[in-house]
Design a protein around this motif. Sequence first.
Motif, PDB file in Angstrom:
ATOM      1  N   THR A  59       0.147  -1.656  14.229  1.00  0.00           N
ATOM      2  CA  THR A  59      -0.403  -0.573  13.433  1.00  0.00           C
ATOM      3  C   THR A  59       0.746   0.253  12.891  1.00  0.00           C
ATOM      4  O   THR A  59       1.502   0.862  13.646  1.00  0.00           O
ATOM      5  N   ILE A  60       0.897   0.228  11.571  1.00  0.00           N
ATOM      6  CA  ILE A  60       1.981   0.952  10.931  1.00  0.00           C
ATOM      7  C   ILE A  60       1.380   2.091  10.115  1.00  0.00           C
ATOM      8  O   ILE A  60       0.564   1.860   9.224  1.00  0.00           O
ATOM      9  N   PRO A  61       1.740   3.340  10.436  1.00  0.00           N
ATOM     10  CA  PRO A  61       1.161   4.467   9.684  1.00  0.00           C
ATOM     11  C   PRO A  61       1.596   4.437   8.226  1.00  0.00           C
ATOM     12  O   PRO A  61       2.756   4.148   7.912  1.00  0.00           O
ATOM     13  N   PHE A  62       0.646   4.716   7.348  1.00  0.00           N
ATOM     14  CA  PHE A  62       0.955   4.735   5.914  1.00  0.00           C
ATOM     15  C   PHE A  62       1.416   6.131   5.528  1.00  0.00           C
ATOM     16  O   PHE A  62       0.760   7.126   5.846  1.00  0.00           O
ATOM     17  N   PRO A  63       2.547   6.249   4.837  1.00  0.00           N
ATOM     18  CA  PRO A  63       3.078   7.569   4.458  1.00  0.00           C
ATOM     19  C   PRO A  63       2.092   8.369   3.614  1.00  0.00           C
ATOM     20  O   PRO A  63       1.575   7.886   2.608  1.00  0.00           O
ATOM     21  N   GLU A  64       1.828   9.581   4.024  1.00  0.00           N
ATOM     22  CA  GLU A  64       0.859  10.443   3.354  1.00  0.00           C
ATOM     23  C   GLU A  64       1.207  10.659   1.883  1.00  0.00           C
ATOM     24  O   GLU A  64       0.331  10.654   1.008  1.00  0.00           O
ATOM     25  N   LYS A  65       2.496  10.806   1.593  1.00  0.00           N
ATOM     26  CA  LYS A  65       2.899  11.130   0.223  1.00  0.00           C
ATOM     27  C   LYS A  65       2.728   9.964  -0.744  1.00  0.00           C
ATOM     28  O   LYS A  65       2.855  10.138  -1.958  1.00  0.00           O
ATOM     29  N   LEU A  66       2.436   8.760  -0.216  1.00  0.00           N
ATOM     30  CA  LEU A  66       2.256   7.592  -1.085  1.00  0.00           C
ATOM     31  C   LEU A  66       0.785   7.271  -1.344  1.00  0.00           C
ATOM     32  O   LEU A  66       0.485   6.297  -2.021  1.00  0.00           O
ATOM     33  N   LYS A  67      -0.121   8.063  -0.800  1.00  0.00           N
ATOM     34  CA  LYS A  67      -1.546   7.763  -0.961  1.00  0.00           C
ATOM     35  C   LYS A  67      -2.037   7.967  -2.394  1.00  0.00           C
ATOM     36  O   LYS A  67      -2.968   7.308  -2.837  1.00  0.00           O
ATOM     37  N   GLN A  68      -1.419   8.882  -3.117  1.00  0.00           N
ATOM     38  CA  GLN A  68      -1.817   9.097  -4.505  1.00  0.00           C
ATOM     39  C   GLN A  68      -1.275   7.961  -5.355  1.00  0.00           C
ATOM     40  O   GLN A  68      -0.084   7.638  -5.299  1.00  0.00           O
ATOM     41  N   PRO A  69      -2.132   7.267  -6.150  1.00  0.00           N
ATOM     42  CA  PRO A  69      -1.647   6.182  -7.006  1.00  0.00           C
ATOM     43  C   PRO A  69      -0.508   6.634  -7.913  1.00  0.00           C
ATOM     44  O   PRO A  69      -0.492   7.769  -8.395  1.00  0.00           O
ATOM     45  N   LEU A  70       0.433   5.754  -8.123  1.00  0.00           N
ATOM     46  CA  LEU A  70       1.591   6.040  -8.951  1.00  0.00           C
ATOM     47  C   LEU A  70       1.246   5.772 -10.409  1.00  0.00           C
ATOM     48  O   LEU A  70       0.805   4.677 -10.759  1.00  0.00           O
ATOM     49  N   LYS A  71       1.435   6.760 -11.251  1.00  0.00           N
ATOM     50  CA  LYS A  71       1.126   6.625 -12.680  1.00  0.00           C
ATOM     51  C   LYS A  71       2.402   6.296 -13.446  1.00  0.00           C
ATOM     52  O   LYS A  71       3.389   7.027 -13.367  1.00  0.00           O
ATOM     53  N   LEU A  72       2.377   5.204 -14.155  1.00  0.00           N
ATOM     54  CA  LEU A  72       3.534   4.772 -14.926  1.00  0.00           C
ATOM     55  C   LEU A  72       3.182   4.764 -16.407  1.00  0.00           C
ATOM     56  O   LEU A  72       2.249   4.079 -16.821  1.00  0.00           O
ATOM     57  N   GLY A  73       3.923   5.528 -17.180  1.00  0.00           N
ATOM     58  CA  GLY A  73       3.688   5.549 -18.618  1.00  0.00           C
ATOM     59  C   GLY A  73       4.171   4.262 -19.271  1.00  0.00           C
ATOM     60  O   GLY A  73       4.970   3.517 -18.702  1.00  0.00           O
ATOM     61  N   THR A  74       3.675   3.967 -20.448  1.00  0.00           N
ATOM     62  CA  THR A  74       4.075   2.756 -21.165  1.00  0.00           C
ATOM     63  C   THR A  74       4.539   3.114 -22.562  1.00  0.00           C
ATOM     64  O   THR A  74       4.061   4.077 -23.162  1.00  0.00           O
ATOM     65  N   ALA A  75       5.475   2.321 -23.067  1.00  0.00           N
ATOM     66  CA  ALA A  75       5.989   2.555 -24.415  1.00  0.00           C
ATOM     67  C   ALA A  75       5.071   1.947 -25.466  1.00  0.00           C
ATOM     68  O   ALA A  75       5.091   2.343 -26.626  1.00  0.00           O
ATOM     69  N   SER A  76       4.272   0.980 -25.082  1.00  0.00           N
ATOM     70  CA  SER A  76       3.376   0.303 -26.015  1.00  0.00           C
ATOM     71  C   SER A  76       2.054   1.049 -26.131  1.00  0.00           C
ATOM     72  O   SER A  76       1.701   1.841 -25.250  1.00  0.00           O
ATOM     73  N   PRO A  77       1.287   0.786 -27.190  1.00  0.00           N
ATOM     74  CA  PRO A  77      -0.012   1.457 -27.363  1.00  0.00           C
ATOM     75  C   PRO A  77      -1.067   0.881 -26.430  1.00  0.00           C
ATOM     76  O   PRO A  77      -1.967   0.164 -26.840  1.00  0.00           O
ATOM     77  N   ARG A  78      -0.947   1.150 -25.182  1.00  0.00           N
ATOM     78  CA  ARG A  78      -1.914   0.691 -24.189  1.00  0.00           C
ATOM     79  C   ARG A  78      -2.063   1.786 -23.147  1.00  0.00           C
ATOM     80  O   ARG A  78      -1.370   2.776 -23.188  1.00  0.00           O
ATOM     81  N   SER A  79      -2.960   1.638 -22.227  1.00  0.00           N
ATOM     82  CA  SER A  79      -3.158   2.668 -21.216  1.00  0.00           C
ATOM     83  C   SER A  79      -2.003   2.670 -20.231  1.00  0.00           C
ATOM     84  O   SER A  79      -1.261   1.706 -20.094  1.00  0.00           O
ATOM     85  N   ASP A  80      -1.831   3.787 -19.541  1.00  0.00           N
ATOM     86  CA  ASP A  80      -0.826   3.870 -18.500  1.00  0.00           C
ATOM     87  C   ASP A  80      -1.175   2.931 -17.351  1.00  0.00           C
ATOM     88  O   ASP A  80      -2.319   2.493 -17.206  1.00  0.00           O
ATOM     89  N   VAL A  81      -0.183   2.632 -16.553  1.00  0.00           N
ATOM     90  CA  VAL A  81      -0.363   1.753 -15.400  1.00  0.00           C
ATOM     91  C   VAL A  81      -0.643   2.594 -14.163  1.00  0.00           C
ATOM     92  O   VAL A  81       0.019   3.611 -13.931  1.00  0.00           O
ATOM     93  N   SER A  82      -1.612   2.176 -13.376  1.00  0.00           N
ATOM     94  CA  SER A  82      -1.913   2.827 -12.104  1.00  0.00           C
ATOM     95  C   SER A  82      -1.536   1.877 -10.971  1.00  0.00           C
ATOM     96  O   SER A  82      -2.106   0.797 -10.845  1.00  0.00           O
TER      97      SER A  82
END
Length: 265
Positions: free
Chosen positions: A174-197
């Motif tokens: 059982t490995i505890p998951f870091p609390e600060k990583l629970k929020q999905p990481l939002k990555l912007g994109t240079a192309s005309p498409r939606s951001d990456v989650s």
Amino acid sequence: MLLRVVPVVLLVLAMSSGGDAMDRSELAKVLKTIPPNGPFARFGNVTMRMRTKQAGMEPVVFPHWVHRKNYTCRVCHLELNFGMKRGDTGITRAQYTKGKFCGVCHNGTVAFGVQTADKQCHRCHMENTKELDKRFEEFAEGLPMSSFGNGIDWAAAYRDGSIRPTNSIGAEITIPFPEKLKQPLKLGTASPRSDVSFSHQEHFAELDCSSCHPDIFNIKVKSTTAFTMDTNIYGNFCGACHMLVAFPMNDCKRCHKGMSNSFAM
């Protein structure tokens, strides 16, 4: 001048991604296996021919789905030391018959043995995969469906308990998951498409931090360079798994939530 620049660019891409990218011919072979070009049952199968051809035997076919239903990715790629990228491990028969790599489980007790006396060679060395394909179809019945990869939504199957893979070959870890990583990481994109989650939590359910960091992604924020759709498709970064085993990268909506899946490779 251009001829001098191209090799340098390729070297930078390989170094920044932590491994060798696929070349054009390798990518073409991969695309042939991705549905709708290839059948669901064969997506994620790894065929190993180099040493078997030298020995005059049928190639080894490794089906990820058979193992994935019982073990998380971290078992093989952390505890058993299989590399995350193809060709990194260089496994030999002498090693696994001595109880390393596949031989840790394929000892005749946990799973069928790989010793000569067990006469189980055909279980891995396959002339064709018809029987394996049939087993997959039977296994996939009743599991959450997906339109891509091998037709199974593995993340959903894990969440709803359809599969209960263990995360260690020894005592359950059982490995505890870091609390600060629970929020999905939002990555912007240079192309005309939606951001990456990107969800660290979904990946952490089956992997370990060392599976991706630092060999595939640098661990410092904004320190990964040359991260583009092209480099991913050629097997770098996310493409190290999401072109070969995990859902393929033509399943656009899985990462680009605002996109449709009308794009196909």
